[in-house]
Motif scaffolding. Sequence first.
Motif, PDB file in Angstrom:
ATOM      1  N   PRO A 141      15.046 -59.899 -36.677  1.00 44.60           N
ATOM      2  CA  PRO A 141      14.989 -59.213 -37.970  1.00 44.60           C
ATOM      3  C   PRO A 141      15.866 -59.926 -38.992  1.00 44.60           C
ATOM      4  O   PRO A 141      16.879 -60.543 -38.628  1.00 44.60           O
ATOM      5  CB  PRO A 141      15.534 -57.812 -37.649  1.00 44.60           C
ATOM      6  N   PRO A 142      15.516 -59.864 -40.267  1.00 45.60           N
ATOM      7  CA  PRO A 142      16.240 -60.631 -41.299  1.00 45.60           C
ATOM      8  C   PRO A 142      17.759 -60.451 -41.289  1.00 45.60           C
ATOM      9  O   PRO A 142      18.494 -61.432 -41.368  1.00 45.60           O
ATOM     10  CB  PRO A 142      15.614 -60.126 -42.599  1.00 45.60           C
ATOM     11  N   ASP A 143      18.238 -59.211 -41.204  1.00 45.33           N
ATOM     12  CA  ASP A 143      19.683 -58.982 -41.247  1.00 45.33           C
ATOM     13  C   ASP A 143      20.375 -59.601 -40.043  1.00 45.33           C
ATOM     14  O   ASP A 143      21.440 -60.229 -40.178  1.00 45.33           O
ATOM     15  CB  ASP A 143      19.992 -57.480 -41.318  1.00 45.33           C
ATOM     16  N   LEU A 144      19.788 -59.424 -38.868  1.00 48.06           N
ATOM     17  CA  LEU A 144      20.379 -59.997 -37.659  1.00 48.06           C
ATOM     18  C   LEU A 144      20.295 -61.515 -37.695  1.00 48.06           C
ATOM     19  O   LEU A 144      21.243 -62.217 -37.315  1.00 48.06           O
ATOM     20  CB  LEU A 144      19.661 -59.455 -36.420  1.00 48.06           C
ATOM     21  N   ARG A 145      19.167 -62.046 -38.160  1.00 48.00           N
ATOM     22  CA  ARG A 145      19.001 -63.500 -38.270  1.00 48.00           C
ATOM     23  C   ARG A 145      20.069 -64.098 -39.182  1.00 48.00           C
ATOM     24  O   ARG A 145      20.683 -65.124 -38.862  1.00 48.00           O
ATOM     25  CB  ARG A 145      17.612 -63.816 -38.819  1.00 48.00           C
ATOM     26  N   THR A 146      20.332 -63.434 -40.303  1.00 44.49           N
ATOM     27  CA  THR A 146      21.332 -63.933 -41.247  1.00 44.49           C
ATOM     28  C   THR A 146      22.721 -63.951 -40.633  1.00 44.49           C
ATOM     29  O   THR A 146      23.465 -64.934 -40.763  1.00 44.49           O
ATOM     30  CB  THR A 146      21.331 -63.076 -42.524  1.00 44.49           C
ATOM     31  N   SER A 147      23.089 -62.876 -39.947  1.00 38.15           N
ATOM     32  CA  SER A 147      24.427 -62.811 -39.352  1.00 38.15           C
ATOM     33  C   SER A 147      24.561 -63.784 -38.186  1.00 38.15           C
ATOM     34  O   SER A 147      25.617 -64.390 -37.993  1.00 38.15           O
ATOM     35  CB  SER A 147      24.752 -61.386 -38.905  1.00 38.15           C
ATOM     36  N   MET A 148      23.492 -63.950 -37.407  1.00 40.56           N
ATOM     37  CA  MET A 148      23.544 -64.908 -36.308  1.00 40.56           C
ATOM     38  C   MET A 148      23.660 -66.335 -36.830  1.00 40.56           C
ATOM     39  O   MET A 148      24.395 -67.156 -36.278  1.00 40.56           O
ATOM     40  CB  MET A 148      22.304 -64.765 -35.419  1.00 40.56           C
TER      41      MET A 148
END
Length: 259
Positions: A141-148
């Motif tokens: 998901p976008p939010d998780l992808r960004t933080s990862m």
Amino acid sequence: QRRVHGVTTTYTNMKLLFLCLVFLASRAVASFDPLNPKRIFLLDKRHGNFLFRGNLPETDPHAFADTLLKQYLKEAAQRDGHALPERFSLFDISFLTPTGTGDDEETYLNTEMSFFSAHPGVGSLISWPMFGDDKPPSDFPPDLRTSMAASLDTWQVDQLPRRIAQVFNMLDHKYDVPIVIYFHCLHGQDRTGEFAAAYQMQYLQQSFQTVWSFNKALGMDDEPKIFGLLWFCEYLNSLKYNLQCRLDDLSSQPALSVV
């Protein structure tokens, strides 16, 4: 088990196991690929130091191609209008990934180790096994992808953020005797392509589309290495690079420019 971004830290270990299994399966089609001048490219030059990419620097599984490698490096530098120094220290960065079972890549790596052990005045061997990543950023998901992506240096097996910076810092220094860095895997296309493209995006301001187009033309097609490159692209975006990290049709992209 400590949780980071909603994913336990055991994820990295599980990913490494998966990548090892994928890598072992790929050995069935791997073959010895002797040093090939058509695979050698000059990527960067700073303070009289040179950075090259290429394939296995051996003429057979038990012979490190020292003289031939230096000849090909000299020719590659000349193609781009540069003269390799007559005297330099060679840093051989090997992405070969031995399994500890006497496989072919272990034989090739042992050849490199034996050469530099017997000829310490030539330079040094740095062994950085590379695997790639098992999932692309688009799987998250976008939010998780960004933080990862922003924390890539804490979980990526290939450690691209740290190792790319280490190579740049080696190159961006003035020595009494200049250095030549030559990094490679077996064929000079997948592991080498992942590392080269990451370096060029971060330090040479190359777009993802440009470096991907070039590496695809060289035969880069191993998914984990492509995924690793995509993650590094997203990592750079977390540093405000504003790259387009996607595998579009790149047939119309310009050729890669080097030094």
